[in-house]
Motif scaffolding. Sequence first.
Motif, PDB file in Angstrom:
ATOM      1  N   ASP A 176      26.046  -0.909 100.342  1.00 53.63           N
ATOM      2  CA  ASP A 176      26.151  -2.167 101.146  1.00 53.63           C
ATOM      3  C   ASP A 176      27.090  -2.144 101.941  1.00 53.63           C
ATOM      4  O   ASP A 176      28.281  -1.525 102.118  1.00 53.63           O
ATOM      5  CB  ASP A 176      26.864  -2.908  99.736  1.00 53.63           C
ATOM      6  CG  ASP A 176      27.199  -4.463 100.257  1.00 53.63           C
ATOM      7  OD1 ASP A 176      26.920  -4.693 101.398  1.00 53.63           O
ATOM      8  OD2 ASP A 176      27.329  -5.337  99.398  1.00 53.63           O
ATOM      9  N   PRO A 177      26.624  -2.402 103.403  1.00 54.15           N
ATOM     10  CA  PRO A 177      27.731  -2.340 104.414  1.00 54.15           C
ATOM     11  C   PRO A 177      28.822  -2.934 104.379  1.00 54.15           C
ATOM     12  O   PRO A 177      29.867  -2.424 105.219  1.00 54.15           O
ATOM     13  CB  PRO A 177      26.766  -2.986 105.535  1.00 54.15           C
ATOM     14  CG  PRO A 177      25.250  -2.809 105.150  1.00 54.15           C
ATOM     15  CD  PRO A 177      25.374  -3.006 103.714  1.00 54.15           C
ATOM     16  N   GLU A 178      28.904  -4.216 103.835  1.00 57.82           N
ATOM     17  CA  GLU A 178      30.250  -4.900 103.494  1.00 57.82           C
ATOM     18  C   GLU A 178      31.169  -3.910 102.689  1.00 57.82           C
ATOM     19  O   GLU A 178      32.173  -4.129 103.106  1.00 57.82           O
ATOM     20  CB  GLU A 178      29.972  -6.229 102.800  1.00 57.82           C
ATOM     21  CG  GLU A 178      31.278  -6.922 102.512  1.00 57.82           C
ATOM     22  CD  GLU A 178      31.143  -8.129 101.868  1.00 57.82           C
ATOM     23  OE1 GLU A 178      31.697  -9.283 101.754  1.00 57.82           O
ATOM     24  OE2 GLU A 178      29.832  -8.747 101.698  1.00 57.82           O
ATOM     25  N   GLN A 323      28.788  -0.311  96.441  1.00 58.26           N
ATOM     26  CA  GLN A 323      28.135  -1.707  96.326  1.00 58.26           C
ATOM     27  C   GLN A 323      29.174  -2.661  96.013  1.00 58.26           C
ATOM     28  O   GLN A 323      30.426  -2.605  95.444  1.00 58.26           O
ATOM     29  CB  GLN A 323      27.213  -1.633  95.298  1.00 58.26           C
ATOM     30  CG  GLN A 323      26.169  -0.761  95.306  1.00 58.26           C
ATOM     31  CD  GLN A 323      25.142  -1.016  96.030  1.00 58.26           C
ATOM     32  OE1 GLN A 323      25.077  -2.044  96.766  1.00 58.26           O
ATOM     33  NE2 GLN A 323      24.527   0.000  96.593  1.00 58.26           N
ATOM     34  N   TYR A 324      29.178  -3.805  96.979  1.00 57.40           N
ATOM     35  CA  TYR A 324      29.971  -5.030  96.770  1.00 57.40           C
ATOM     36  C   TYR A 324      29.874  -5.700  95.578  1.00 57.40           C
ATOM     37  O   TYR A 324      28.773  -6.310  95.330  1.00 57.40           O
ATOM     38  CB  TYR A 324      30.045  -5.686  98.018  1.00 57.40           C
ATOM     39  CG  TYR A 324      31.304  -6.930  98.117  1.00 57.40           C
ATOM     40  CD1 TYR A 324      32.599  -6.349  98.266  1.00 57.40           C
ATOM     41  CD2 TYR A 324      30.910  -8.231  98.088  1.00 57.40           C
ATOM     42  CE1 TYR A 324      33.482  -7.549  98.124  1.00 57.40           C
ATOM     43  CE2 TYR A 324      31.752  -9.427  98.157  1.00 57.40           C
ATOM     44  CZ  TYR A 324      33.157  -8.792  98.205  1.00 57.40           C
ATOM     45  OH  TYR A 324      34.293  -9.767  98.210  1.00 57.40           O
ATOM     46  N   LEU A 325      30.829  -5.969  94.501  1.00 55.39           N
ATOM     47  CA  LEU A 325      30.821  -6.766  93.282  1.00 55.39           C
ATOM     48  C   LEU A 325      31.319  -7.990  93.427  1.00 55.39           C
ATOM     49  O   LEU A 325      31.244  -8.685  92.373  1.00 55.39           O
ATOM     50  CB  LEU A 325      31.338  -6.100  92.308  1.00 55.39           C
ATOM     51  CG  LEU A 325      30.775  -4.482  92.038  1.00 55.39           C
ATOM     52  CD1 LEU A 325      31.513  -3.711  90.729  1.00 55.39           C
ATOM     53  CD2 LEU A 325      29.352  -4.265  91.561  1.00 55.39           C
ATOM     54  N   GLY A 326      31.752  -8.423  94.517  1.00 58.43           N
ATOM     55  CA  GLY A 326      32.616  -9.700  94.466  1.00 58.43           C
ATOM     56  C   GLY A 326      34.233  -9.741  94.565  1.00 58.43           C
ATOM     57  O   GLY A 326      34.768  -8.731  94.565  1.00 58.43           O
ATOM     58  N   GLU A 327      34.680 -10.975  94.402  1.00 57.22           N
ATOM     59  CA  GLU A 327      36.159 -11.143  94.693  1.00 57.22           C
ATOM     60  C   GLU A 327      36.813 -11.469  93.209  1.00 57.22           C
ATOM     61  O   GLU A 327      35.788 -11.810  92.289  1.00 57.22           O
ATOM     62  CB  GLU A 327      36.788 -12.337  95.559  1.00 57.22           C
ATOM     63  CG  GLU A 327      36.435 -11.783  96.820  1.00 57.22           C
ATOM     64  CD  GLU A 327      36.792 -13.077  98.012  1.00 57.22           C
ATOM     65  OE1 GLU A 327      37.340 -13.906  97.308  1.00 57.22           O
ATOM     66  OE2 GLU A 327      36.878 -12.751  99.299  1.00 57.22           O
ATOM     67  N   GLY A 328      37.748 -11.083  93.168  1.00 57.06           N
ATOM     68  CA  GLY A 328      38.558 -11.379  91.771  1.00 57.06           C
ATOM     69  C   GLY A 328      39.999 -11.370  91.814  1.00 57.06           C
ATOM     70  O   GLY A 328      40.717 -11.354  93.207  1.00 57.06           O
ATOM     71  N   ILE A 338      34.778  -3.247  94.271  1.00 56.38           N
ATOM     72  CA  ILE A 338      33.864  -2.194  94.984  1.00 56.38           C
ATOM     73  C   ILE A 338      33.441  -1.305  93.904  1.00 56.38           C
ATOM     74  O   ILE A 338      34.321  -0.657  93.509  1.00 56.38           O
ATOM     75  CB  ILE A 338      34.573  -1.428  96.177  1.00 56.38           C
ATOM     76  CG1 ILE A 338      34.998  -2.529  97.197  1.00 56.38           C
ATOM     77  CG2 ILE A 338      33.339  -0.588  96.930  1.00 56.38           C
ATOM     78  CD1 ILE A 338      34.199  -3.502  97.830  1.00 56.38           C
ATOM     79  N   ALA A 339      32.117  -0.994  93.903  1.00 51.82           N
ATOM     80  CA  ALA A 339      31.546  -0.145  92.933  1.00 51.82           C
ATOM     81  C   ALA A 339      31.277   1.343  93.790  1.00 51.82           C
ATOM     82  O   ALA A 339      30.915   1.176  95.063  1.00 51.82           O
ATOM     83  CB  ALA A 339      30.328  -0.411  92.157  1.00 51.82           C
TER      84      ALA A 339
END
Length: 470
Positions: A176-178, A323-328, A338-339
């Motif tokens: 994931d580029p992000e 891979q980007y998993l989102g915010e928390g 980040i995975a």
Amino acid sequence: MKKGFQALILAVGLILALAPAALAGTVTGDQLRQAFPQAPAPGKTLTRGEFAALLARAAGMQVTSDPAGTRGDAWYIPAVMALKEKGVIRGYPDGGLHLDQPVTLLEAAVMASRVLGLPDGVTAPEVKGSLGRESWGYTPYAWLVRAGLLQPGQDASALLTVDGGVAFLARVFGSDPEAEKIVQAAQQAQAKVKDLKFAGSMAISVRLRPGAAGEVPAVSMQGNIESEFSYPLSLHQKVEMTLNLPVEKTPGKDLPPGGKVQVTMEQYLVDGIMYQRVEAPGMAGPRWMKLPKGALPDLEALVEQSRNAAGLPPGLKDSFHFQYLGEGIENGHKVHRIACYGRIDDWQALMQALPGGLTPEMEQALNQAGGVLKSISFWGVEAIGVENNLTYAYEMTGLVAFADKFQGETVPLETMTINMKVTDYQYNSGLKIQVPAEALTAPEVPLTPSAPGIAQPLPSDNGKSPGISG
């Protein structure tokens, strides 16, 4: 066996230090579609044979080409044979590969996880998903959900179209580029850190191959770890572990109740010299030892390589993905999750990635460990601060798969799992690391490993139950 195991742990530790510096290669859908000799019809269902060809290309596997019509085989057969040789595609209980049959998302996930180095028999992580634990493919499914490669609500039994299979593999073997952008920012922030403390837990477990259980006792251990770093590089680390030994299979009569052995290990690295302390049952007291200054690689260069993302050889760069998993929220900080996952099985590329200055003994230890290992895969999740790009939580699982034989003898270990979870980070607290007086007078112990004497059997690769495919 003991010295070989020490060399193995040393090698794995060096790999763990290098892994964060690796940035992934990418594979695109257009590249994958080039595997087809002719463009498939829109919406076409993907067969198991066609998926095998796409998987081999996505993973960058070497496949012996067979020009169409040379042997009358289907165009994907060379890729299937390459995957079958590596144990990636195994077929059904009836022995057939059923290459013309449509491939399901779960079958695709299982085969992809094997390419990524996920060993058989590893424990599944805790995830929320639509697939039940009773499913034959639950464990690889759970690992891919944890890494953000499968969504919990996806129907694992759904048949893949060509478009769906291409998209799945482009995600698994790309990044994931992000996520990569956040990881790069984190590396830049880490390079400015002056000192760091963290604490967490660690667990190690070993899985034996069938037939080895009566010869070598299985060992697991778990405990706590505390680490302090002052850069450019001084460190203090303390590990308190409980070893779980099977009493009925362990020689000797002095094991504590239940076979639980408490061991404390502590080490300091100051001015390039490593001091180590060990405390365990049966010892007269804690024992300090000192390693010669030239016995270790240039750890400062190694750390700087990791902190500054100096880069790894191309063969290793392509082995790690994000891979980007989102915010928390973690410890009161807003974070990106980040995975990171990947596999190393190119030992020569790894050796080239290490900084110079390795002693002959260290090179011998690493090369010997390389002969024992089949692959090492990494599956981690990192929480990186939104405001300052510093890490506030990290969980990593290293999965080691052992070779079938070493120096002509079967290897007793099938896999080793190393799990580390850290949730307590402190930065730039003015930390000063000083070596205790009793360590300064410790005897010097040279690092001179000999060839590991390993003589046990690796398990057969059949661990399938009725109904398992992939």
